[in-house]
Design a protein around this motif. Structure first.
Motif, PDB file in Angstrom:
ATOM      1  N   LEU A  68       0.804  -1.224   0.000  1.00 11.62           N
ATOM      2  CA  LEU A  68       0.000   0.000   0.000  1.00 11.62           C
ATOM      3  C   LEU A  68       0.832   1.267   0.000  1.00 11.62           C
ATOM      4  O   LEU A  68       0.448   2.266  -0.605  1.00 11.62           O
ATOM      5  CB  LEU A  68      -0.844   0.065   1.278  1.00 11.62           C
ATOM      6  CG  LEU A  68      -2.080  -0.797   1.364  1.00 11.62           C
ATOM      7  CD1 LEU A  68      -2.620  -0.735   2.783  1.00 11.62           C
ATOM      8  CD2 LEU A  68      -3.126  -0.295   0.382  1.00 11.62           C
ATOM      9  N   ASP A  69       1.949   1.227   0.729  1.00 13.85           N
ATOM     10  CA  ASP A  69       2.591   2.512   1.020  1.00 13.85           C
ATOM     11  C   ASP A  69       4.052   2.330   1.417  1.00 13.85           C
ATOM     12  O   ASP A  69       4.522   1.195   1.595  1.00 13.85           O
ATOM     13  CB  ASP A  69       1.818   3.257   2.121  1.00 13.85           C
ATOM     14  CG  ASP A  69       1.402   2.347   3.282  1.00 13.85           C
ATOM     15  OD1 ASP A  69       1.938   1.227   3.391  1.00 13.85           O
ATOM     16  OD2 ASP A  69       0.551   2.755   4.083  1.00 13.85           O
ATOM     17  N   TYR A  82       8.776  -0.247   4.699  1.00 13.92           N
ATOM     18  CA  TYR A  82       7.756  -1.253   4.433  1.00 13.92           C
ATOM     19  C   TYR A  82       8.269  -2.309   3.456  1.00 13.92           C
ATOM     20  O   TYR A  82       7.813  -3.458   3.484  1.00 13.92           O
ATOM     21  CB  TYR A  82       6.469  -0.584   3.951  1.00 13.92           C
ATOM     22  CG  TYR A  82       5.736   0.124   5.079  1.00 13.92           C
ATOM     23  CD1 TYR A  82       6.107  -0.054   6.406  1.00 13.92           C
ATOM     24  CD2 TYR A  82       4.664   0.967   4.811  1.00 13.92           C
ATOM     25  CE1 TYR A  82       5.437   0.580   7.438  1.00 13.92           C
ATOM     26  CE2 TYR A  82       3.977   1.600   5.852  1.00 13.92           C
ATOM     27  CZ  TYR A  82       4.372   1.404   7.160  1.00 13.92           C
ATOM     28  OH  TYR A  82       3.706   2.024   8.186  1.00 13.92           O
ATOM     29  N   GLY A 142      -4.008   2.645   4.228  1.00 15.41           N
ATOM     30  CA  GLY A 142      -2.736   3.003   3.599  1.00 15.41           C
ATOM     31  C   GLY A 142      -2.198   4.130   4.473  1.00 15.41           C
ATOM     32  O   GLY A 142      -2.171   4.030   5.697  1.00 15.41           O
ATOM     33  N   PHE A 143      -1.788   5.227   3.839  1.00 16.67           N
ATOM     34  CA  PHE A 143      -1.434   6.423   4.607  1.00 16.67           C
ATOM     35  C   PHE A 143      -2.308   7.582   4.148  1.00 16.67           C
ATOM     36  O   PHE A 143      -1.867   8.717   4.079  1.00 16.67           O
ATOM     37  CB  PHE A 143       0.048   6.753   4.432  1.00 16.67           C
ATOM     38  CG  PHE A 143       0.953   6.144   5.471  1.00 16.67           C
ATOM     39  CD1 PHE A 143       0.681   6.242   6.828  1.00 16.67           C
ATOM     40  CD2 PHE A 143       2.134   5.505   5.087  1.00 16.67           C
ATOM     41  CE1 PHE A 143       1.537   5.704   7.779  1.00 16.67           C
ATOM     42  CE2 PHE A 143       2.996   4.972   6.030  1.00 16.67           C
ATOM     43  CZ  PHE A 143       2.706   5.070   7.386  1.00 16.67           C
ATOM     44  N   THR A 163      -0.649   9.983  13.651  1.00 16.15           N
ATOM     45  CA  THR A 163      -0.056   8.801  13.023  1.00 16.15           C
ATOM     46  C   THR A 163       1.430   8.715  13.335  1.00 16.15           C
ATOM     47  O   THR A 163       1.959   7.634  13.622  1.00 16.15           O
ATOM     48  CB  THR A 163      -0.289   8.840  11.491  1.00 16.15           C
ATOM     49  OG1 THR A 163      -1.699   8.859  11.260  1.00 16.15           O
ATOM     50  CG2 THR A 163       0.321   7.639  10.800  1.00 16.15           C
ATOM     51  N   ASN A 167       2.984   5.541  15.256  1.00 14.65           N
ATOM     52  CA  ASN A 167       4.001   4.688  14.630  1.00 14.65           C
ATOM     53  C   ASN A 167       5.372   4.788  15.289  1.00 14.65           C
ATOM     54  O   ASN A 167       6.278   4.022  14.971  1.00 14.65           O
ATOM     55  CB  ASN A 167       4.113   5.007  13.131  1.00 14.65           C
ATOM     56  CG  ASN A 167       2.894   4.480  12.374  1.00 14.65           C
ATOM     57  OD1 ASN A 167       2.020   3.848  12.969  1.00 14.65           O
ATOM     58  ND2 ASN A 167       2.834   4.732  11.096  1.00 14.65           N
ATOM     59  N   ARG A 169       6.214   3.836  18.077  1.00 14.71           N
ATOM     60  CA  ARG A 169       6.546   2.637  18.853  1.00 14.71           C
ATOM     61  C   ARG A 169       7.400   1.650  18.057  1.00 14.71           C
ATOM     62  O   ARG A 169       8.060   0.792  18.623  1.00 14.71           O
ATOM     63  CB  ARG A 169       5.266   1.953  19.344  1.00 14.71           C
ATOM     64  CG  ARG A 169       4.403   1.326  18.252  1.00 14.71           C
ATOM     65  CD  ARG A 169       3.053   0.888  18.843  1.00 14.71           C
ATOM     66  NE  ARG A 169       2.294  -0.006  17.970  1.00 14.71           N
ATOM     67  CZ  ARG A 169       1.530   0.394  16.967  1.00 14.71           C
ATOM     68  NH1 ARG A 169       1.437   1.684  16.666  1.00 14.71           N
ATOM     69  NH2 ARG A 169       0.862  -0.483  16.242  1.00 14.71           N
ATOM     70  N   PHE A 170       7.350   1.754  16.728  1.00  8.77           N
ATOM     71  CA  PHE A 170       8.130   0.832  15.904  1.00  8.77           C
ATOM     72  C   PHE A 170       9.586   1.283  15.735  1.00  8.77           C
ATOM     73  O   PHE A 170      10.425   0.513  15.296  1.00  8.77           O
ATOM     74  CB  PHE A 170       7.510   0.714  14.506  1.00  8.77           C
ATOM     75  CG  PHE A 170       6.130   0.107  14.519  1.00  8.77           C
ATOM     76  CD1 PHE A 170       5.939  -1.203  14.939  1.00  8.77           C
ATOM     77  CD2 PHE A 170       5.021   0.837  14.110  1.00  8.77           C
ATOM     78  CE1 PHE A 170       4.675  -1.774  14.948  1.00  8.77           C
ATOM     79  CE2 PHE A 170       3.751   0.285  14.120  1.00  8.77           C
ATOM     80  CZ  PHE A 170       3.581  -1.030  14.541  1.00  8.77           C
ATOM     81  N   LYS A 204      -8.987   0.673  18.302  1.00  7.30           N
ATOM     82  CA  LYS A 204      -9.491   0.836  16.938  1.00  7.30           C
ATOM     83  C   LYS A 204     -11.018   0.964  16.897  1.00  7.30           C
ATOM     84  O   LYS A 204     -11.603   1.140  15.827  1.00  7.30           O
ATOM     85  CB  LYS A 204      -9.061  -0.371  16.077  1.00  7.30           C
ATOM     86  CG  LYS A 204      -7.554  -0.503  15.901  1.00  7.30           C
ATOM     87  CD  LYS A 204      -6.988   0.635  15.080  1.00  7.30           C
ATOM     88  CE  LYS A 204      -5.471   0.658  15.045  1.00  7.30           C
ATOM     89  NZ  LYS A 204      -4.865  -0.384  14.265  1.00  7.30           N
TER      90      LYS A 204
HETATM   91  C1  GLP Z   1       0.012   2.392   9.407  1.00 11.60           C
HETATM   92  C2  GLP Z   1      -0.065   1.865   7.966  1.00 11.60           C
HETATM   93  C3  GLP Z   1      -1.451   1.318   7.665  1.00 11.60           C
HETATM   94  C4  GLP Z   1      -1.927   0.561   8.874  1.00 11.60           C
HETATM   95  C5  GLP Z   1      -2.206   1.508   9.990  1.00 11.60           C
HETATM   96  C6  GLP Z   1      -2.505   0.831  11.316  1.00 11.60           C
HETATM   97  O1  GLP Z   1       0.495   3.665   9.539  1.00 11.60           O
HETATM   98  N1  GLP Z   1       0.308   2.765   6.934  1.00 11.60           N
HETATM   99  O2  GLP Z   1      -1.402   0.501   6.507  1.00 11.60           O
HETATM  100  O3  GLP Z   1      -3.128  -0.117   8.589  1.00 11.60           O
HETATM  101  O4  GLP Z   1      -1.210   2.490  10.106  1.00 11.60           O
HETATM  102  O5  GLP Z   1      -1.368   0.287  11.892  1.00 11.60           O
HETATM  103  P1  GLP Z   1      -1.437  -0.845  12.975  1.00 11.60           P
HETATM  104  O6  GLP Z   1      -2.012  -2.036  12.312  1.00 11.60           O
HETATM  105  O7  GLP Z   1      -0.023  -1.050  13.414  1.00 11.60           O
HETATM  106  O8  GLP Z   1      -2.305  -0.336  14.067  1.00 11.60           O
END
Ligand code: GLP
Length: 259
Positions: A68-69, A82, A142-143, A163, A167, A169-170, A204
């Motif tokens: 997706l991205d 990714y 996606g984003f 966002t 993110n 945390r990764f 979510k």
């Molecule tokens: C990310 C990705 C998305 C993903 C979403 C949720 O930033 N770009 O494709 O679905 O955010 O992430 P997670 O599944 O880690 O909660």
């Protein structure tokens, strides 16, 4: 939109894997184009597919895939690119050819031109047969952040602060999360012939409710899926906890006509 609510993350993963398996087994010679998502949501489903590949002979050898991205400016070798994430967590563990796994090139000199190239490559490959999606807490897929045109194509986007912080945390301490990305557009994603969106956990729940029971609006990008004819949403009880019609969706699954 079909909404399937299951009690555990394992049940969700198994159901999503079933969708993949059925699609592969129904495709002539397993020739299928898969749309793959990153993030944590599909990881257990990918794990289950890897298990079925190893133990039950499910083969992806004739499949191709489009991600997706991608983050802009993050080298492919970075653990959180990714390009690498999907290989580490899924595609290097099954029998899909490595060069059949496509993603936008986040290191391209001209990201806007790369976005157009990628969108055209998906179309040239015949489009996506089965797209898996997660959902961001702000309703992005996606984003495609809130405000994304519902007809948008693959393009350069700027992430929201939410966002970026989700993110973070990764990434390891001291690293900065890229703020620019290349993402398939909402119009591009909507052209997939079939879409399976998966989410688990209370975090979510609001996004799932806005997506499926709120207005179709750029404010909740995932709500564009209400306009698609073949969307299946596979979620756990926690992610379903803010759905007004949750009991009805469960009833529909219980009473599913056999014909
Ligand atoms: C990310 C990705 C998305 C993903 C979403 C949720 O930033 N770009 O494709 O679905 O955010 O992430 P997670 O599944 O880690 O909660």
């Amino acid at each position: 939109m079909e909404i399937i609510i299951l009690p555990t993350e394992e049940a969700v993963a198994s159901r999503v894997a079933d969708e993949f398996e059925n699609a592969i087994r129904n495709a002539a010679d397993g020739r299928i184009t898969l749309g793959l998502a990153t993030g944590s949501s599909p990881l257990k489903s990918y794990g289950e597919l890897v298990r079925r590949h190893r133990e039950e002979g499910l083969s992806f050898k004739n499949a191709q895939a489009f991600l997706l991205d991608e983050y802009v400016g993050l080298p492919r070798t970075h653990e959180q690119s990714y390009y690498r994430f999907i290989r580490d967590n899924f595609t290097s563990l099954i029998d899909i050819a490595d060069d059949a796994v496509n993603s936008p090139n986040g290191e391209a000199d001209d990201p806007r031109a790369e976005a157009i190239r990628y969108d055209e490559a998906i179309a040239a490959a015949g489009g996506v047969d089965l797209q898996i999606l997660g959902i961001g807490t702000d309703g992005h897929i996606g984003f495609n952040e809130p405000g994304s045109a519902l007809t948008s194509r693959t393009r350069l986007k700027t992430l929201t602060e939410q966002t970026i912080s989700d993110n973070m945390r990764f990434f390891t301490d001291g690293e900065t999360v890229p703020i620019h990305v290349l993402t398939q557009g909402l119009g591009t994603i909507s052209q997939a012939r079939r879409i399976v969106l998966t989410a688990t956990g209370e975090g979510k729940a609001e996004a799932i409710a806005a997506m499926s029971e709120g207005a179709v609006s750029a404010f909740c990008p995932a709500s564009v899926l209400q306009l698609h004819q073949k969307v299946t949403v596979v979620i756990d009880d926690a992610a379903a906890s803010k759905l007004k019609l949750a009991d009805y969706y469960r009833f529909v699954q219980e009473k599913k006509p056999l014909v």
